[in-house]
Motif scaffolding. Structure first.
Motif, PDB file in Angstrom:
ATOM      1  N   ALA A   2       0.835  -1.191   0.000  1.00  0.00           N
ATOM      2  CA  ALA A   2       0.000   0.000   0.000  1.00  0.00           C
ATOM      3  C   ALA A   2       0.874   1.247   0.000  1.00  0.00           C
ATOM      4  O   ALA A   2       1.881   1.314   0.686  1.00  0.00           O
ATOM      5  CB  ALA A   2      -0.895   0.001   1.223  1.00  0.00           C
ATOM      6  N   ARG A   3       0.425   2.240  -0.804  1.00  0.00           N
ATOM      7  CA  ARG A   3       1.161   3.506  -0.846  1.00  0.00           C
ATOM      8  C   ARG A   3       0.771   4.369   0.331  1.00  0.00           C
ATOM      9  O   ARG A   3      -0.363   4.348   0.799  1.00  0.00           O
ATOM     10  CB  ARG A   3       0.847   4.225  -2.155  1.00  0.00           C
ATOM     11  N   GLU A   4       1.660   5.148   0.767  1.00  0.00           N
ATOM     12  CA  GLU A   4       1.422   6.023   1.904  1.00  0.00           C
ATOM     13  C   GLU A   4       0.598   7.238   1.450  1.00  0.00           C
ATOM     14  O   GLU A   4       0.822   7.808   0.400  1.00  0.00           O
ATOM     15  CB  GLU A   4       2.767   6.487   2.470  1.00  0.00           C
ATOM     16  N   PHE A   5      -0.422   7.605   2.241  1.00  0.00           N
ATOM     17  CA  PHE A   5      -1.254   8.780   1.964  1.00  0.00           C
ATOM     18  C   PHE A   5      -0.540   9.989   2.540  1.00  0.00           C
ATOM     19  O   PHE A   5      -0.381  10.126   3.745  1.00  0.00           O
ATOM     20  CB  PHE A   5      -2.639   8.611   2.612  1.00  0.00           C
ATOM     21  N   GLY A   7       0.522  14.351   2.457  1.00  0.00           N
ATOM     22  CA  GLY A   7      -0.091  15.685   2.414  1.00  0.00           C
ATOM     23  C   GLY A   7      -0.393  16.127   0.999  1.00  0.00           C
ATOM     24  O   GLY A   7      -1.359  16.854   0.744  1.00  0.00           O
ATOM     25  N   TRP A   8       0.435  15.687   0.037  1.00  0.00           N
ATOM     26  CA  TRP A   8       0.196  16.035  -1.361  1.00  0.00           C
ATOM     27  C   TRP A   8      -1.088  15.385  -1.870  1.00  0.00           C
ATOM     28  O   TRP A   8      -1.829  15.987  -2.654  1.00  0.00           O
ATOM     29  CB  TRP A   8       1.380  15.624  -2.233  1.00  0.00           C
ATOM     30  N   HIS A   9      -1.346  14.167  -1.421  1.00  0.00           N
ATOM     31  CA  HIS A   9      -2.590  13.501  -1.812  1.00  0.00           C
ATOM     32  C   HIS A   9      -3.799  14.269  -1.264  1.00  0.00           C
ATOM     33  O   HIS A   9      -4.801  14.474  -1.953  1.00  0.00           O
ATOM     34  CB  HIS A   9      -2.601  12.055  -1.291  1.00  0.00           C
ATOM     35  N   MET A  10      -3.703  14.684  -0.006  1.00  0.00           N
ATOM     36  CA  MET A  10      -4.792  15.449   0.614  1.00  0.00           C
ATOM     37  C   MET A  10      -4.983  16.783  -0.100  1.00  0.00           C
ATOM     38  O   MET A  10      -6.122  17.210  -0.334  1.00  0.00           O
ATOM     39  CB  MET A  10      -4.494  15.674   2.102  1.00  0.00           C
ATOM     40  N   LEU A  11      -3.898  17.444  -0.454  1.00  0.00           N
ATOM     41  CA  LEU A  11      -3.989  18.706  -1.189  1.00  0.00           C
ATOM     42  C   LEU A  11      -4.689  18.498  -2.532  1.00  0.00           C
ATOM     43  O   LEU A  11      -5.545  19.296  -2.926  1.00  0.00           O
ATOM     44  CB  LEU A  11      -2.585  19.301  -1.399  1.00  0.00           C
ATOM     45  N   GLY A  12      -4.331  17.413  -3.227  1.00  0.00           N
ATOM     46  CA  GLY A  12      -4.971  17.106  -4.508  1.00  0.00           C
ATOM     47  C   GLY A  12      -6.462  16.885  -4.361  1.00  0.00           C
ATOM     48  O   GLY A  12      -7.263  17.369  -5.181  1.00  0.00           O
ATOM     49  N   LEU A  13      -6.882  16.143  -3.314  1.00  0.00           N
ATOM     50  CA  LEU A  13      -8.310  15.919  -3.066  1.00  0.00           C
ATOM     51  C   LEU A  13      -9.037  17.224  -2.766  1.00  0.00           C
ATOM     52  O   LEU A  13     -10.144  17.469  -3.255  1.00  0.00           O
ATOM     53  CB  LEU A  13      -8.494  14.939  -1.913  1.00  0.00           C
ATOM     54  N   MET A  14      -8.438  18.059  -1.943  1.00  0.00           N
ATOM     55  CA  MET A  14      -9.067  19.334  -1.573  1.00  0.00           C
ATOM     56  C   MET A  14      -9.192  20.260  -2.784  1.00  0.00           C
ATOM     57  O   MET A  14     -10.241  20.858  -3.016  1.00  0.00           O
ATOM     58  CB  MET A  14      -8.273  20.021  -0.453  1.00  0.00           C
ATOM     59  N   VAL A  15      -8.120  20.406  -3.537  1.00  0.00           N
ATOM     60  CA  VAL A  15      -8.152  21.276  -4.716  1.00  0.00           C
ATOM     61  C   VAL A  15      -9.160  20.753  -5.730  1.00  0.00           C
ATOM     62  O   VAL A  15      -9.953  21.514  -6.303  1.00  0.00           O
ATOM     63  CB  VAL A  15      -6.739  21.416  -5.333  1.00  0.00           C
ATOM     64  N   GLY A  16      -9.170  19.439  -5.958  1.00  0.00           N
ATOM     65  CA  GLY A  16     -10.128  18.849  -6.906  1.00  0.00           C
ATOM     66  C   GLY A  16     -11.561  19.023  -6.455  1.00  0.00           C
ATOM     67  O   GLY A  16     -12.431  19.420  -7.236  1.00  0.00           O
ATOM     68  N   GLY A  17     -11.844  18.737  -5.179  1.00  0.00           N
ATOM     69  CA  GLY A  17     -13.209  18.857  -4.663  1.00  0.00           C
ATOM     70  C   GLY A  17     -13.723  20.281  -4.697  1.00  0.00           C
ATOM     71  O   GLY A  17     -14.826  20.556  -5.183  1.00  0.00           O
ATOM     72  N   PHE A  18     -12.916  21.203  -4.171  1.00  0.00           N
ATOM     73  CA  PHE A  18     -13.340  22.602  -4.182  1.00  0.00           C
ATOM     74  C   PHE A  18     -13.355  23.177  -5.594  1.00  0.00           C
ATOM     75  O   PHE A  18     -14.154  24.059  -5.911  1.00  0.00           O
ATOM     76  CB  PHE A  18     -12.468  23.447  -3.250  1.00  0.00           C
ATOM     77  N   GLY A  19     -12.502  22.672  -6.457  1.00  0.00           N
ATOM     78  CA  GLY A  19     -12.501  23.108  -7.859  1.00  0.00           C
ATOM     79  C   GLY A  19     -13.815  22.770  -8.540  1.00  0.00           C
ATOM     80  O   GLY A  19     -14.377  23.576  -9.295  1.00  0.00           O
ATOM     81  N   ILE A  20     -14.330  21.568  -8.283  1.00  0.00           N
ATOM     82  CA  ILE A  20     -15.624  21.167  -8.852  1.00  0.00           C
ATOM     83  C   ILE A  20     -16.738  22.057  -8.312  1.00  0.00           C
ATOM     84  O   ILE A  20     -17.592  22.541  -9.066  1.00  0.00           O
ATOM     85  CB  ILE A  20     -15.904  19.680  -8.556  1.00  0.00           C
ATOM     86  N   ILE A  21     -16.741  22.304  -7.020  1.00  0.00           N
ATOM     87  CA  ILE A  21     -17.785  23.146  -6.409  1.00  0.00           C
ATOM     88  C   ILE A  21     -17.743  24.556  -6.985  1.00  0.00           C
ATOM     89  O   ILE A  21     -18.777  25.131  -7.346  1.00  0.00           O
ATOM     90  CB  ILE A  21     -17.620  23.170  -4.870  1.00  0.00           C
ATOM     91  N   ILE A  22     -16.569  25.127  -7.102  1.00  0.00           N
ATOM     92  CA  ILE A  22     -16.437  26.483  -7.642  1.00  0.00           C
ATOM     93  C   ILE A  22     -16.859  26.518  -9.105  1.00  0.00           C
ATOM     94  O   ILE A  22     -17.551  27.449  -9.541  1.00  0.00           O
ATOM     95  CB  ILE A  22     -14.993  26.994  -7.443  1.00  0.00           C
TER      96      ILE A  22
END
Length: 150
Positions: A2-5, A7-22
């Protein structure tokens, strides 16, 4: 393995999620502004100063006014307080969709002796007839008639 989760992964999820909402919010805001039919009154305060008196005068006419569309013919019936057909001066009539002024038309009414009729071409949907009349005594009559074309 398993790959380690990170901070970059979390940043990608946040930017992607908020990007869709915006993106969705901007799209909805753009469509709301682009289809807004416009201003009803240039100075709403000035219009409000005579609203009650105008409404009382219009109600004192005791007219029964109705609008309908059947087989491509717009019909407006104006009945006086006794239920008799009444011919009033049509000063303004606009038939259009509620959210888009691009399809607004001005019906060419003809008095038949008992009602006003006008041929119209409309697509299915929700339409409004904004009608302004003047009574024989000079009283202004304004009303919006919602019409559903099937």
């Amino acid at each position: 393995m398993a790959r380690e989760f990170t901070g970059w992964h979390m940043l990608g999820l946040m930017v992607g999620g908020f990007g869709i909402i915006i993106a969705v919010n901007l799209t909805l805001a753009w469509n709301a502004i682009a289809t807004f039919p416009g201003v009803e009154a240039r100075n709403s305060y000035a219009v409000s100063q005579t609203f009650q008196a105008d409404r009382a005068a219009q109600n004192a006419l005791n007219w029964d006014v109705s609008a309908d569309i059947t087989d491509g013919v717009l019909t407006v019936d104006i009945l006086d307080h006794r239920g008799a057909p009444l011919q009033a001066e049509v000063t303004r009539a606009i038939l259009g969709q509620a959210t888009n002024v691009n399809m607004d038309t001005v019906p060419d009414f003809t008095w038949t002796g008992t009602q006003y009729t006008a041929p119209v071409t409309m697509t299915k949907g929700y339409w409004n007839l904004r009608l302004e009349l003047i009574a024989p005594d000079g009283t202004k009559f304004r009303r919006r008639f919602p019409i559903t074309a099937k």
